[in-house]
Design a protein around this motif. Structure first.
Motif, PDB file in Angstrom:
ATOM      1  N   SER A 294       0.889  -1.199  -0.083  1.00 57.32           N
ATOM      2  CA  SER A 294      -0.143   0.036  -0.458  1.00 57.32           C
ATOM      3  C   SER A 294       0.451   1.174   0.167  1.00 57.32           C
ATOM      4  CB  SER A 294      -0.922  -0.097   0.737  1.00 57.32           C
ATOM      5  OG  SER A 294       0.228  -0.076   2.353  1.00 57.32           O
ATOM      6  N   LEU A 295       2.040   1.451   0.953  1.00 56.16           N
ATOM      7  CA  LEU A 295       2.921   2.257   0.714  1.00 56.16           C
ATOM      8  C   LEU A 295       3.658   2.685  -0.730  1.00 56.16           C
ATOM      9  CD1 LEU A 295       4.257   4.889   1.874  1.00 56.16           C
ATOM     10  CD2 LEU A 295       6.012   2.878   2.543  1.00 56.16           C
ATOM     11  N   GLN A 296       4.299   1.597  -1.181  1.00 53.23           N
ATOM     12  CA  GLN A 296       4.447   1.777  -2.729  1.00 53.23           C
ATOM     13  C   GLN A 296       3.294   2.669  -3.321  1.00 53.23           C
ATOM     14  OE1 GLN A 296       4.929  -1.045  -0.993  1.00 53.23           O
ATOM     15  NE2 GLN A 296       6.873  -1.746  -1.363  1.00 53.23           N
ATOM     16  N   ALA A 297       1.791   1.454  -3.872  1.00 54.07           N
ATOM     17  CA  ALA A 297       0.576   2.558  -4.608  1.00 54.07           C
ATOM     18  C   ALA A 297       0.660   3.556  -4.334  1.00 54.07           C
ATOM     19  CB  ALA A 297       0.213   1.229  -4.637  1.00 54.07           C
ATOM     20  N   GLY A 298       0.660   4.297  -3.235  1.00 51.10           N
ATOM     21  CA  GLY A 298       0.109   5.366  -2.763  1.00 51.10           C
ATOM     22  C   GLY A 298       1.455   5.742  -3.091  1.00 51.10           C
ATOM     23  N   ILE A 299       2.734   6.135  -2.844  1.00 51.07           N
ATOM     24  CA  ILE A 299       2.890   6.744  -2.821  1.00 51.07           C
ATOM     25  C   ILE A 299       3.400   7.342  -5.219  1.00 51.07           C
ATOM     26  CG2 ILE A 299       5.876   7.444  -3.312  1.00 51.07           C
ATOM     27  CD1 ILE A 299       6.210   6.730  -1.110  1.00 51.07           C
ATOM     28  N   HIS A 300       3.143   5.814  -5.167  1.00 52.86           N
ATOM     29  CA  HIS A 300       3.408   6.037  -7.193  1.00 52.86           C
ATOM     30  C   HIS A 300       1.528   7.024  -7.304  1.00 52.86           C
ATOM     31  CE1 HIS A 300       3.516   5.331 -11.625  1.00 52.86           C
ATOM     32  NE2 HIS A 300       2.683   4.294 -10.952  1.00 52.86           N
ATOM     33  N   GLY A 301       0.288   6.355  -7.114  1.00 49.29           N
ATOM     34  CA  GLY A 301      -0.613   7.596  -7.238  1.00 49.29           C
ATOM     35  C   GLY A 301      -0.030   8.626  -7.260  1.00 49.29           C
ATOM     36  N   ILE A 302      -0.053   8.739  -5.825  1.00 48.94           N
ATOM     37  CA  ILE A 302       0.132  10.374  -5.867  1.00 48.94           C
ATOM     38  C   ILE A 302       0.825  10.834  -6.875  1.00 48.94           C
ATOM     39  CG2 ILE A 302       1.019  12.081  -4.251  1.00 48.94           C
ATOM     40  CD1 ILE A 302      -0.801  10.438  -2.062  1.00 48.94           C
ATOM     41  N   SER A 303       2.102  10.337  -6.735  1.00 46.32           N
ATOM     42  CA  SER A 303       3.288  11.121  -8.087  1.00 46.32           C
ATOM     43  C   SER A 303       2.633  11.240  -9.007  1.00 46.32           C
ATOM     44  CB  SER A 303       4.697  10.268  -7.448  1.00 46.32           C
ATOM     45  OG  SER A 303       4.596   9.173  -7.770  1.00 46.32           O
ATOM     46  N   ALA A 304       2.228   9.606  -9.759  1.00 52.36           N
ATOM     47  CA  ALA A 304       1.710   9.691 -10.939  1.00 52.36           C
ATOM     48  C   ALA A 304       0.311  11.106 -10.839  1.00 52.36           C
ATOM     49  CB  ALA A 304       0.929   8.331 -11.316  1.00 52.36           C
ATOM     50  N   ILE A 305      -0.598  11.190 -10.179  1.00 50.95           N
ATOM     51  CA  ILE A 305      -1.765  11.594 -10.982  1.00 50.95           C
ATOM     52  C   ILE A 305      -1.076  13.139 -10.726  1.00 50.95           C
ATOM     53  CG2 ILE A 305      -2.550  12.706  -7.861  1.00 50.95           C
ATOM     54  CD1 ILE A 305      -5.595  12.111  -9.466  1.00 50.95           C
ATOM     55  N   THR A 306       0.089  13.967 -10.024  1.00 49.12           N
ATOM     56  CA  THR A 306       0.133  14.867  -9.770  1.00 49.12           C
ATOM     57  C   THR A 306       1.295  15.403 -10.659  1.00 49.12           C
ATOM     58  OG1 THR A 306       1.215  14.856  -7.071  1.00 49.12           O
ATOM     59  CG2 THR A 306       2.637  16.510  -8.251  1.00 49.12           C
ATOM     60  N   ALA A 307       2.040  14.427 -11.132  1.00 48.55           N
ATOM     61  CA  ALA A 307       3.405  14.541 -12.014  1.00 48.55           C
ATOM     62  C   ALA A 307       1.896  14.684 -13.322  1.00 48.55           C
ATOM     63  CB  ALA A 307       3.746  13.461 -13.190  1.00 48.55           C
ATOM     64  N   VAL A 308       0.777  13.854 -14.049  1.00 51.52           N
ATOM     65  CA  VAL A 308      -0.174  14.434 -15.169  1.00 51.52           C
ATOM     66  C   VAL A 308      -0.859  15.746 -15.412  1.00 51.52           C
ATOM     67  CG1 VAL A 308      -2.185  14.164 -15.957  1.00 51.52           C
ATOM     68  CG2 VAL A 308      -0.584  12.122 -15.101  1.00 51.52           C
ATOM     69  N   VAL A 309      -1.199  15.942 -13.924  1.00 50.02           N
ATOM     70  CA  VAL A 309      -1.981  17.308 -13.898  1.00 50.02           C
ATOM     71  C   VAL A 309      -1.014  18.728 -14.425  1.00 50.02           C
ATOM     72  CG1 VAL A 309      -2.675  19.344 -11.998  1.00 50.02           C
ATOM     73  CG2 VAL A 309      -3.749  16.826 -11.965  1.00 50.02           C
TER      74      VAL A 309
END
Length: 163
Positions: free
Chosen positions: A13-28
C-alpha cells in the motif's frame, strides 16, 4: 482516489500510494505545463524564466513517478501478481496495452530532462531561436501524451487487479 491506496489491504500500500500520488501530480502538472507552452509553439513571446521553473518541477515529478512506478512494478511482475492474473484472464490486454505502457511511460523523464537542459543552457537566446522553442514545445506535448496514456492505462490496471 489515489491517496486511498495507502489504506488498501495489501503489503504494497505504501508503494501504491506514493506511485498514485506522484503519477496524478505529474499528469496534472504536465497538463498545466502543456497549456503554458502552447503559445510557444504558435510563436508567441512567453516568459522563459517562468517556463524554466515549471519544466524543472515537471522533470522532478516525472522522475518521482518513474522511480515509484519501478518500485511498484516489482510487485506487478512478482509471483501471483497482477501480471499473472491479467495473463490468465485478459491476455490480449497485457500483450498489447501493458507492454506498450511499460515502454512509453519511461519516455517523459528523458524528454523533460532534455527540455530542462535546453532551457537552462540556451537561456539568453531562447527568445530568438525558433528551432529550440519548437523542440521544447513539441517535447513537452509528447511527454504529456505519454504521461496521460500511462495514467489511463494504470487506472485500468488498478481497476482490473490491484497490487
Amino acid at each position: 482516489l489515489c491517496g486511498f491506496d495507502f489504506f488498501f489491504p495489501t503489503a504494497y500500500s505504501l508503494q501504491a500510494g506514493i506511485h498514485g500520488i506522484s503519477a496524478i501530480t505529474a499528469v496534472v502538472f504536465a497538463t498545466l505545463l502543456t497549456h503554458r507552452v502552447y503559445p510557444l509553439i504558435r510563436g508567441v513571446k512567453i516568459n522563459f524564466d517562468s517556463l524554466r521553473l515549471w519544466v524543472m518541477i515537471a522533470t522532478g515529478l516525472n522522475l518521482l513517478g518513474a522511480i515509484s512506478g519501478n518500485w511498484i512494478y516489482m510487485r506487478y511482475r512478482g509471483q501471483d501478481g497482477p501480471r499473472d492474473w491479467i495473463l490468465d484472464h485478459v491476455p490480449l490486454f497485457h500483450k498489447v496495452l501493458m507492454e506498450f505502457k511499460e515502454f512509453v511511460t519511461l519516455f517523459p523523464f528523458p524528454l523533460m530532462l532534455a527540455t530542462t537542459f535546453i532551457l537552462f543552457y540556451y537561456k539568453t537566446v531562447m527568445q530568438f531561436r525558433r528551432d529550440l522553442a519548437l523542440f521544447v514545445g513539441i517535447s513537452i506535448f509528447i511527454s504529456w501524451f505519454f504521461l496521460a496514456f500511462g495514467f489511463v492505462v494504470g487506472l485500468v490496471l488498478a481497476k482490473l487487479r490491484f497490487v
